[in-house]
Structure formats: C-alpha cells, structure tokens
Design a protein around this motif. Structure first.
Motif, mmCIF file in Angstrom:
data_model
loop_
_atom_site.group_PDB
_atom_site.id
_atom_site.type_symbol
_atom_site.label_atom_id
_atom_site.label_comp_id
_atom_site.label_asym_id
_atom_site.label_seq_id
_atom_site.Cartn_x
_atom_site.Cartn_y
_atom_site.Cartn_z
ATOM 1 N N LYS A 54 0.836 -1.201 0.000
ATOM 2 C CA LYS A 54 0.000 0.000 0.000
ATOM 3 C C LYS A 54 0.876 1.259 0.000
ATOM 4 O O LYS A 54 0.561 2.236 -0.674
ATOM 5 C CB LYS A 54 -0.929 0.011 1.223
ATOM 6 N N SER A 55 1.985 1.203 0.727
ATOM 7 C CA SER A 55 2.862 2.387 0.753
ATOM 8 C C SER A 55 3.531 2.561 -0.621
ATOM 9 O O SER A 55 3.791 3.686 -1.041
ATOM 10 C CB SER A 55 3.899 2.275 1.869
ATOM 11 N N GLY A 56 3.774 1.440 -1.328
ATOM 12 C CA GLY A 56 4.310 1.526 -2.678
ATOM 13 C C GLY A 56 3.342 2.240 -3.610
ATOM 14 O O GLY A 56 3.743 3.023 -4.473
ATOM 15 N N LEU A 57 2.031 1.994 -3.408
ATOM 16 C CA LEU A 57 0.994 2.667 -4.210
ATOM 17 C C LEU A 57 1.088 4.183 -4.055
ATOM 18 O O LEU A 57 0.899 4.933 -5.010
ATOM 19 C CB LEU A 57 -0.392 2.239 -3.740
ATOM 20 N N PHE A 58 1.393 4.621 -2.815
ATOM 21 C CA PHE A 58 1.412 6.061 -2.554
ATOM 22 C C PHE A 58 2.623 6.756 -3.172
ATOM 23 O O PHE A 58 2.726 7.969 -3.126
ATOM 24 C CB PHE A 58 1.317 6.334 -1.046
ATOM 25 N N ALA A 59 3.567 5.958 -3.735
ATOM 26 C CA ALA A 59 4.639 6.578 -4.524
ATOM 27 C C ALA A 59 4.070 7.013 -5.870
ATOM 28 O O ALA A 59 4.635 7.862 -6.550
ATOM 29 C CB ALA A 59 5.780 5.596 -4.717
ATOM 30 N N HIS A 60 2.943 6.420 -6.263
ATOM 31 C CA HIS A 60 2.349 6.720 -7.568
ATOM 32 C C HIS A 60 1.142 7.652 -7.483
ATOM 33 O O HIS A 60 0.848 8.369 -8.429
ATOM 34 C CB HIS A 60 1.925 5.414 -8.259
ATOM 35 N N PHE A 61 0.427 7.616 -6.371
ATOM 36 C CA PHE A 61 -0.803 8.404 -6.244
ATOM 37 C C PHE A 61 -0.851 9.081 -4.877
ATOM 38 O O PHE A 61 -0.400 8.514 -3.885
ATOM 39 C CB PHE A 61 -2.029 7.501 -6.397
ATOM 40 N N ARG A 62 -1.432 10.271 -4.847
ATOM 41 C CA ARG A 62 -1.487 11.044 -3.606
ATOM 42 C C ARG A 62 -2.555 10.545 -2.651
ATOM 43 O O ARG A 62 -2.430 10.650 -1.447
ATOM 44 C CB ARG A 62 -1.744 12.522 -3.919
ATOM 45 N N SER A 63 -3.678 10.038 -3.211
ATOM 46 C CA SER A 63 -4.823 9.676 -2.377
ATOM 47 C C SER A 63 -5.717 8.708 -3.131
ATOM 48 O O SER A 63 -5.525 8.483 -4.333
ATOM 49 C CB SER A 63 -5.644 10.939 -2.063
ATOM 50 N N GLU A 65 -8.766 9.270 -3.957
ATOM 51 C CA GLU A 65 -9.455 10.103 -4.941
ATOM 52 C C GLU A 65 -8.580 10.279 -6.196
ATOM 53 O O GLU A 65 -9.069 10.219 -7.327
ATOM 54 C CB GLU A 65 -9.747 11.472 -4.305
ATOM 55 N N ASP A 66 -7.279 10.482 -5.965
ATOM 56 C CA ASP A 66 -6.327 10.635 -7.066
ATOM 57 C C ASP A 66 -6.285 9.355 -7.913
ATOM 58 O O ASP A 66 -6.278 9.413 -9.147
ATOM 59 C CB ASP A 66 -4.946 10.967 -6.482
ATOM 60 N N VAL A 67 -6.286 8.197 -7.246
ATOM 61 C CA VAL A 67 -6.322 6.910 -7.961
ATOM 62 C C VAL A 67 -7.561 6.859 -8.843
ATOM 63 O O VAL A 67 -7.493 6.511 -10.033
ATOM 64 C CB VAL A 67 -6.360 5.712 -6.974
ATOM 65 N N GLN A 68 -8.720 7.214 -8.264
ATOM 66 C CA GLN A 68 -9.983 7.116 -9.008
ATOM 67 C C GLN A 68 -9.997 8.043 -10.217
ATOM 68 O O GLN A 68 -10.424 7.646 -11.307
ATOM 69 C CB GLN A 68 -11.155 7.421 -8.070
ATOM 70 N N VAL A 69 -9.504 9.277 -10.035
ATOM 71 C CA VAL A 69 -9.456 10.225 -11.159
ATOM 72 C C VAL A 69 -8.532 9.698 -12.253
ATOM 73 O O VAL A 69 -8.871 9.738 -13.446
ATOM 74 C CB VAL A 69 -9.020 11.630 -10.673
ATOM 75 N N GLU A 70 -7.372 9.157 -11.866
ATOM 76 C CA GLU A 70 -6.436 8.628 -12.868
ATOM 77 C C GLU A 70 -7.037 7.424 -13.604
ATOM 78 O O GLU A 70 -6.855 7.265 -14.805
ATOM 79 C CB GLU A 70 -5.114 8.213 -12.201
#
Lengths: 212, 212
Positions: A54-63, A65-70
C-alpha cells in the motif's frame, strides 16, 4: 563521461520500470473498477492486484481520490482508442455517427475489460456525490455527449438527417438506448441485447431521416 | 392473571420498540443507499445513523448482505406505494400505463429519498457480481418489467396501442427513457430532464398507436 552515460542508462531503466509499474496499476485498477465500480477500487485490493505494498501505491498516487481520477482518465483513453479513433475513418455525417454508436455499444468487453462500461457505472455511483471524482466523470460524459451532438449536427448539416431534428433530444434518447443496452447485456445478461439496441437505434435514425 | 397481562404489555412494548428500531434502521439505510449506493451502506455508518452500536445492528440482521437484501425489499415496498398503488386507480390499458410511467419517473425524491432510485443504481453496481444481493435486484427488476409488459400488453388488447406492437421492445426502450432521465436529473442535474423524458415517452407512444 562513461560514468555519466551509465547513470543515464540507470535513470532510463528506473523511469521505464516506474512507467511499467504505473501502467500495471492502472490496468489492474481499471479491471477492478469495470467489475466492482469505483467503490471496489480500495487501496488494499488494488495493491494486492498490482503485487505491491500500500505504501508503494502512494509513490504513484497522492490519495484514493487521485487513484480514481487517474483510472477514469485511463478509461477515457481506452474509450478513445476503441470508439473514437476507428470512427474517425468513416465519412463525417451519418456514416461517422453510425460508426460511433456501433463502436460505443458494448465497447468495454471488446477492450478486454472484465465488466461493463466503467463510465456508465460511475455515473450512477457518483450522481448524488460532490468532489473531484464526480467532476472528472462529468467532464468525460460532457465531452462524450458533445462529440455525439457534433456528429449528429454534422449529419443534419449534410442533409443525412432531418433539417429540423431536435439534436439534443436525439442524443438524449441515444444515451437511453446505450444505458438500456448496458443493463440488458451486463445485468439481465439477455442474449438479445445487441439486437434490441440495434433495432432501437435503427428506429431512432428512421424517424430522424429527411422527409422524402 | 394480573402479572400475566402485565408481562404481555411489556412484551408488546418490547415488540413495538424492536419494530420501531428495525424501521428506523431501514429508513436510515435506504437514505444512505439512495445517496451512496449499496457500497455506501457500511455497518459502521448505518449503526451511527441509526444511533446504535454495530453489535446492536446484528440483533436485527445476520450479515451485511442481509442488510442489503432487506433494504432492497424496503425500497420495493416504497416503490409499490409511490408508483404502483396510485396507478391502479387508473383504467387498465393506456391510462394505467401512462400513470405508471408518470409515477415512475423521479419517484425516489418524491418518496423523500435524498438521492436517486436505489434500484437503478444497484443494477449498475451489482451487474457483474454474483450472490444474494444481485439475485434480489434481479427479482425486483424482473417483477417491475413484468408489470410494465403486462400493462403494455393490456393497452394492445384494448386497442389503445397498435395490434402488432413489439411489446418487449417497447418496454426495453421505455427502460432506456427512465435511465436517461435518471442520469439527466441526478447526474447532469439538467433542468429539462422531465421535459425530455416526457417528449421521449410521448414519441414512443405516438409511434405505437393503432394505425388510423
């Protein structure tokens, strides 16, 4: 110099790998979203699917909501590739409008997604919400309707459709055919979903033709 | 005897209070579901809304799935009260079909729900899923479509609609009008949602009338 170029190679490799990992997340995320909606894309499930922490994911997305928009933007890119690009080969006016509708109906499974159209599902999911995700869905749906409206208006201008056609009403009813097809295909799993949609669209066109 | 009747009073009070608490949960849950979909009805949020503990919730429901199925049944009851019951006052055939459609479009806000139609949203939410919740939505949607089909067939039998009308196609397109109206009203928040839906339904009826 040698050391410098070696560093550049390493940097390129890092970039490529980051790009690939980012793409991998988007691909897995869009599959999740297509099947389970925006709510199904939890960071825990997405991290597991993309085989990272999960922390690896946060290297790519801020939140989240950011994941969903992307993911929504990624869906729009795939939609453009599977629906819009092939239709631009058709002549402007009725041929292009027909091609857009043919490529639109059932595009998600054809694009390899495991569920239905992520945008249609998102519309019903965020309709009563507020915030960045809703705004992104609204932007995408508005752009798509603008393209349908423009293509229908071009068909009117070229004399392929009736000169006093209510173009907005045409697109409104066409959207209903798309949604009814989505429900028939994905939810009711009705074998005649394509047939009914084609009949409805054929009928909408037939009553929109110029007077003889 | 006196002690017995006293116990009965206490039992009745307990039952009534349990009933009221159960109703309260259903009411709060349906409001949540109308706004945020099935995924928005988490046990934590629902318990907080109904002002009880999560363990208190489990005195009323066996599982999250059980909560969702009960909420869907509750939505069906409210739909029956707001859509079906008033339409049964109209004459069978076209008057009843018209009344059903008028009461169907936008029924959820009229019934006091804070969001859109929970059944339409659930259809897009569970379409690619499996299990008891999907089966409940499918049962409800099938019953509703059967009622629309029967009412349309009655309008054909009474000569109000064309004798060789494709009744299934009629209901398929009518469902599209409902979905397009839902998107226009809840998602696009378009002021002309009702107008466009009435025009589309009026046009569907006009081309389904008996030949003069």
């Amino acid at each position: 110099l040698r050391r410098g170029s070696c560093e550049m190679v390493e940097l390129d490799t890092f970039r490529m790998s980051a790009r690939t990992k980012h793409d991998r997340i988007l691909q897995e995320g869009l599959a999740l979203m297509s099947r389970d909606g925006l709510a199904g894309v939890t960071l825990g499930v997405l991290a597991a699917q993309a085989e990272m922490s999960k922390s690896g994911l946060f290297a790519h997305f801020r939140s989240k909501e950011d994941v969903q928009v992307e993911l929504l933007k990624h869906a729009a890119q795939i939609g453009a590739r599977y629906i819009v690009e092939p239709s631009m080969a058709a002549d402007p006016g009725l041929p292009r409008l027909r091609s857009l509708v043919e490529h639109w109906l059932g595009w998600a499974p054809r694009a390899g997604l495991p569920g239905g159209c992520p945008v249609a599902a998102a519309i019903f999911e965020v309709d009563d919400a507020s915030g960045l995700v809703r705004e992104q869905v609204l932007r995408m749906e508005s752009e798509w309707r603008a393209l349908l409206t423009q293509s229908t208006a071009e068909a009117v201008e070229r004399g392929h459709l009736h000169s006093d056609l209510d173009v907005e009403q045409f697109v409104w009813e066409l959207s209903g055919i798309y949604l009814s097809h989505h429900v028939a295909q994905r939810f009711l799993r009705a074998p005649d979903a394509d047939l009914r949609a084609r009949r409805a669209f054929g009928d909408l066109l037939a009553r929109s033709l110029p007077s003889p």
